[in-house]
Scaffold this active site. Structure first.
Site, short mmCIF file in Angstrom:
data_model
loop_
_atom_site.label_atom_id
_atom_site.label_comp_id
_atom_site.label_asym_id
_atom_site.label_seq_id
_atom_site.Cartn_x
_atom_site.Cartn_y
_atom_site.Cartn_z
N ASN A 62 12.82 -6.35 -1.54
CA ASN A 62 12.49 -5.35 -2.54
C ASN A 62 13.76 -4.61 -2.96
O ASN A 62 14.46 -4.05 -2.11
CB ASN A 62 11.46 -4.37 -1.95
CG ASN A 62 10.94 -3.39 -2.97
OD1 ASN A 62 11.72 -2.76 -3.68
ND2 ASN A 62 9.63 -3.25 -3.04
N HIS A 104 15.27 0.35 -4.09
CA HIS A 104 16.13 1.46 -3.68
C HIS A 104 17.59 1.27 -4.04
O HIS A 104 18.40 2.20 -3.88
CB HIS A 104 15.91 1.77 -2.20
CG HIS A 104 14.51 2.26 -1.97
ND1 HIS A 104 14.01 3.36 -2.62
CD2 HIS A 104 13.50 1.77 -1.22
CE1 HIS A 104 12.74 3.55 -2.27
NE2 HIS A 104 12.41 2.59 -1.42
N HIS A 118 9.06 -2.72 -7.76
CA HIS A 118 7.90 -1.88 -8.08
C HIS A 118 8.23 -1.07 -9.32
O HIS A 118 9.07 -0.17 -9.28
CB HIS A 118 7.59 -0.97 -6.89
CG HIS A 118 6.36 -0.14 -7.07
ND1 HIS A 118 5.85 0.65 -6.06
CD2 HIS A 118 5.54 0.05 -8.13
CE1 HIS A 118 4.76 1.26 -6.48
NE2 HIS A 118 4.57 0.93 -7.74
N ARG A 165 7.19 1.69 -11.22
CA ARG A 165 6.29 2.84 -11.11
C ARG A 165 6.04 3.48 -12.48
O ARG A 165 6.89 3.40 -13.38
CB ARG A 165 6.89 3.89 -10.16
CG ARG A 165 6.63 3.60 -8.69
CD ARG A 165 7.16 4.71 -7.82
NE ARG A 165 6.73 4.57 -6.44
CZ ARG A 165 5.66 5.18 -5.93
NH1 ARG A 165 4.94 5.98 -6.69
NH2 ARG A 165 5.32 5.00 -4.67
N ARG A 215 10.72 6.13 -11.50
CA ARG A 215 11.65 6.86 -10.64
C ARG A 215 12.80 5.99 -10.16
O ARG A 215 13.83 6.51 -9.72
CB ARG A 215 10.93 7.47 -9.45
CG ARG A 215 10.38 6.47 -8.44
CD ARG A 215 9.76 7.14 -7.25
NE ARG A 215 8.58 7.93 -7.60
CZ ARG A 215 7.77 8.49 -6.70
NH1 ARG A 215 8.04 8.36 -5.43
NH2 ARG A 215 6.73 9.17 -7.09
N GLU A 231 5.33 -5.36 -8.18
CA GLU A 231 4.38 -4.39 -7.66
C GLU A 231 4.08 -3.38 -8.75
O GLU A 231 5.00 -2.90 -9.43
CB GLU A 231 4.96 -3.67 -6.44
CG GLU A 231 5.22 -4.59 -5.26
CD GLU A 231 5.77 -3.85 -4.07
OE1 GLU A 231 5.68 -4.41 -2.94
OE2 GLU A 231 6.30 -2.74 -4.23
N THR A 290 4.62 4.60 -1.26
CA THR A 290 3.21 4.24 -1.23
C THR A 290 2.60 4.60 0.11
O THR A 290 3.08 4.18 1.16
CB THR A 290 3.03 2.74 -1.50
OG1 THR A 290 3.71 2.41 -2.72
CG2 THR A 290 1.55 2.40 -1.66
N GLU A 305 -1.71 -8.37 0.61
CA GLU A 305 -0.54 -7.94 1.37
C GLU A 305 -1.00 -6.81 2.27
O GLU A 305 -1.44 -5.76 1.79
CB GLU A 305 0.58 -7.48 0.45
CG GLU A 305 1.80 -7.01 1.24
CD GLU A 305 3.03 -6.75 0.38
OE1 GLU A 305 3.93 -6.04 0.87
OE2 GLU A 305 3.08 -7.25 -0.75
N HIS A 320 5.75 -2.90 4.43
CA HIS A 320 5.85 -1.45 4.37
C HIS A 320 6.33 -0.90 5.72
O HIS A 320 5.70 -1.11 6.74
CB HIS A 320 4.54 -0.76 3.99
CG HIS A 320 4.77 0.63 3.43
ND1 HIS A 320 5.21 0.84 2.14
CD2 HIS A 320 4.68 1.85 3.99
CE1 HIS A 320 5.34 2.14 1.92
NE2 HIS A 320 5.04 2.78 3.03
#
Length: 242
Positions: free
Chosen positions: A6, A9, A42, A44, A48, A72, A103, A153, A192
């Protein structure tokens, strides 16, 4: 076991200064070189971290490769339209709250069955596989089957945050859910809160075929470099599988 990296970040760091670097798409290419089997991002609603442009640039960069994109997203009309335009390999539907840092739990498929049936149908008709990010709960798995999901998932956040005897308790919940989902014909993924230590027990669960991991890899990349951070995670989960 496949490793989805992922890249959110990387974008979080970029957006902290509203500049052009670090580029999450460049990060995705390094992750692939280091052994990532999939790139997850992801998008969003509040944008963000990942931006629309990141998704479409990633799609362009990976078009001649075999590396899939896992998008995502919250199950909203806006996100559905973006997915239908971008055509990622997989969409993972997740719950989303503006005030949350990350999340906080799985999607409540049980309470959204009628809505999700139609929502998922349109995605699948466009050739997109649909995964639902759910808590390790039998009712949520049954509901995921009912609405037409291809995969689930399993949310590993409660396991990642557990201490003492609760670690084994949460691990058993995940094992039970993974076994049940696999027996029902669903592909089973997990993610996660996973890091170099707690990922080992999850990677040993044979029914889980894919892990999506972001924060820990990007955090360790500060010290190790992104290539080595991805490579180390890939080695750990591969060794855990024996």
């Amino acid at each position: 076991m496949r490793l989805g990296v992922n890249i959110d970040h990387i974008a979080t760091l970029r957006e902290a200064r509203k500049t052009v670097e670090p580029d999450p798409v460049k990060g995705a290419l390094i992750a692939i070189e280091a052994g990532a089997d999939q790139i997850t991002l992801h998008l969003r609603e509040d944008r963000r971290h990942i931006q629309d442009e990141d998704l479409f640039r990633l799609k362009c960069e990976l078009k001649d490769t075999q590396i899939p994109i896992n998008l995502e997203m919250a199950p909203t009309l806006e996100m559905k339209n973006i997915a239908l335009e971008a055509l990622p390999n997989t969409t993972t539907l997740v719950p989303e709250k503006r005030q949350e840092i990350t999340t906080e739990g799985g999607l409540d498929v049980v309470s959204m069955k009628d809505y999700l049936k139609e929502y998922i149908r349109e995605l699948k008709e466009s050739g997109i596989k649909v995964s639902l990010f759910i808590d390790p709960d039998i009712q949520q798995i049954d509901a995921s089957l009912e609405v037409g999901a291809d995969a689930v998932e399993i949310h590993t956040g409660e396991y990642a945050n557990a201490y003492g005897k609760n670690v084994e308790k949460e691990l058993e919940r995940i094992k039970k859910a993974a076994k049940y989902a696999k027996e029902k014909g669903l592909a089973v993924y997990a993610g996660h809160g996973l890091n170099y230590e707690n990922v080992v027990n999850i990677a040993k669960i044979k029914e889980i075929e894919e892990l999506n991991i972001g924060h820990s890899i990007i955090a360790n990349a500060i010290f190790l470099g992104l290539y080595q951070a991805v490579k180390k995670m890939k080695e750990i989960i591969t060794n855990a599988r024996g």
